[in-house]
Design an enzyme around this catalytic site. Structure first.
Site, PDB file in Angstrom:
ATOM      1  N   GLY A  32       0.383   8.669  -2.355  1.00 31.46           N
ATOM      2  CA  GLY A  32       0.808   9.693  -3.006  1.00 31.46           C
ATOM      3  C   GLY A  32       1.478   9.024  -4.532  1.00 31.46           C
ATOM      4  N   TYR A  41       9.223  22.329   7.131  1.00 38.35           N
ATOM      5  CA  TYR A  41       9.394  21.370   5.765  1.00 38.35           C
ATOM      6  C   TYR A  41      10.530  20.410   6.905  1.00 38.35           C
ATOM      7  CZ  TYR A  41      10.244  17.696   2.134  1.00 38.35           C
ATOM      8  OH  TYR A  41      10.576  16.714   1.656  1.00 38.35           O
ATOM      9  N   SER A  62      13.896  12.577   3.810  1.00 40.74           N
ATOM     10  CA  SER A  62      14.367  13.808   2.923  1.00 40.74           C
ATOM     11  C   SER A  62      15.565  13.631   4.216  1.00 40.74           C
ATOM     12  CB  SER A  62      13.264  14.753   2.805  1.00 40.74           C
ATOM     13  OG  SER A  62      14.330  15.692   2.590  1.00 40.74           O
ATOM     14  N   GLY A  66       5.816   8.899  -5.981  1.00 43.38           N
ATOM     15  CA  GLY A  66       5.390   8.129  -5.713  1.00 43.38           C
ATOM     16  C   GLY A  66       4.918   6.898  -6.958  1.00 43.38           C
ATOM     17  N   LEU A  98       1.010  -1.348   0.048  1.00 45.93           N
ATOM     18  CA  LEU A  98      -0.179   0.047   0.334  1.00 45.93           C
ATOM     19  C   LEU A  98       1.326   1.105   0.180  1.00 45.93           C
ATOM     20  CD1 LEU A  98      -2.835   1.310   0.251  1.00 45.93           C
ATOM     21  CD2 LEU A  98      -2.628   1.323   2.226  1.00 45.93           C
ATOM     22  N   ILE A  99       0.679   2.280  -0.984  1.00 48.28           N
ATOM     23  CA  ILE A  99       1.706   3.379  -1.255  1.00 48.28           C
ATOM     24  C   ILE A  99       0.622   4.645  -1.520  1.00 48.28           C
ATOM     25  CG2 ILE A  99       1.509   2.114  -3.182  1.00 48.28           C
ATOM     26  CD1 ILE A  99       4.790   3.833  -3.709  1.00 48.28           C
ATOM     27  N   GLY A 117       5.764  12.431  -9.819  1.00 46.92           N
ATOM     28  CA  GLY A 117       6.793  11.589  -9.054  1.00 46.92           C
ATOM     29  C   GLY A 117       6.993  10.142  -9.231  1.00 46.92           C
TER      30      GLY A 117
END
Length: 285
Positions: A10, A152, A139, A16, A7-8, A14
């Site tokens: 987004g 962020y 990130s 995702g 299950l992913i 890009g």
């Protein structure tokens, strides 16, 4: 691992999207989700072009009801979720003084609380199965603070701490593994959307920060040569999914590794720290 259920979140664009396609090509049963279902056609068209099968459904990481509904649907069809990839996120370039409280809350909600919500709903099923892997797309900004990205970065730092803490006791007790994937720049709509966001929220404001922000934006052009494609990072994520003993954290490029070396050089995978914490708090790994 082929045939396992992924299950992913987004997946409309890009990283995702490309991760969903790569895992489907590798034989996984992929449930690709997105907040805006009207954007599903790019993924579906790419799946047809690449001759892979995947399921596309609605999941808004800010809405617990859509998360519950999606997870219930996957469990009804498959009876399990082997891998959860928390990929949904949104960049934000604006300093603390300039950002509204509404913007600040949205950045934290999407990039951190969205991860918590999805993990909260999926983890009980993995715990009961005593098997599973939760992969959070972080990130380098979750390890190293950067100009005009403090909000962020704060959200991504939170993802790091959240994931690391879970790994100290959930992994040894219930065999559920955790990984944070830490890309540097990716050549996707993500970067474009960041700068659209700057413009839509007032552009470069005429204040004391203006020359600093202009310098930051200009420096992005020199950094862009080090950016990876979404396909390159998706291949790395697929490797993490397939790994029998995955790292707690992994950078996705030589540039990202170099950028974070002061934070990571003594423990690149993060497993030494997690093992030490587990021992100190009576959790055997």
């Amino acid at each position: 691992m082929q045939g396992n259920v992924v299950l992913i979140t987004g997946t409309s664009t890009g990283l995702g999207m490309h991760t969903a396609l790569q895992l489907a090509a590798n034989g996984y049963k992929v449930y690709a989700t997105m907040r805006d279902f009207d954007k599903r056609y790019a993924l579906l068209d790419a799946a047809v072009a690449q001759q892979v099968k995947l399921d596309v459904s609605v999941l808004d990481v800010s809405d617990i009801d859509t998360i519950n509904a999606c997870v219930d649907r996957v469990l009804a069809y498959e009876g399990k979720i082997d891998v959860l990839i928390n990929n949904a996120g949104a960049g934000f370039v604006r300093n603390t003084e300039q950002a509204s409280m509404e913007e600040i809350q949205k950045v934290l909600d999407t990039n951190f609380l969205g991860v918590v919500r999805c993990t909260k709903i999926v983890l009980p099923h993995m715990r009961q199965a005593r098997s599973g892997h939760i992969i959070n797309i972080g990130s380098v900004g979750g390890l190293v603070g950067q100009p005009f990205n403090e909000l962020y970065c704060a959200a991504k730092f939170a993802v790091e701490g959240y994931t690391e803490a879970l790994a100290t006791y959930v992994t040894p007790a219930f065999n559920v593994k955790f990984t944070i994937v830490e890309p540097g720049g990716i050549r996707t709509e993500f970067r474009n959307n960041v700068f659209k966001q700057v413009n839509s929220s007032g552009g470069i404001l005429e204040d004391a920060y203006k020359p600093l922000l202009e310098s930051y934006i200009a420096s992005g052009e020199s950094r862009s040569s080090s950016y990876q494609s979404a396909e390159e990072v998706a291949l790395l994520v697929a490797g993490v999914v397939a790994a029998e003993n995955p790292p707690l954290r992994i950078r996705t490029s030589t540039w990202a590794e170099k950028f974070c070396e002061y934070k990571t050089q003594s423990d690149p995978t993060g497993l030494l720290q997690v093992d030490d914490v587990a021992r100190n708090f009576g959790q055997q790994r």
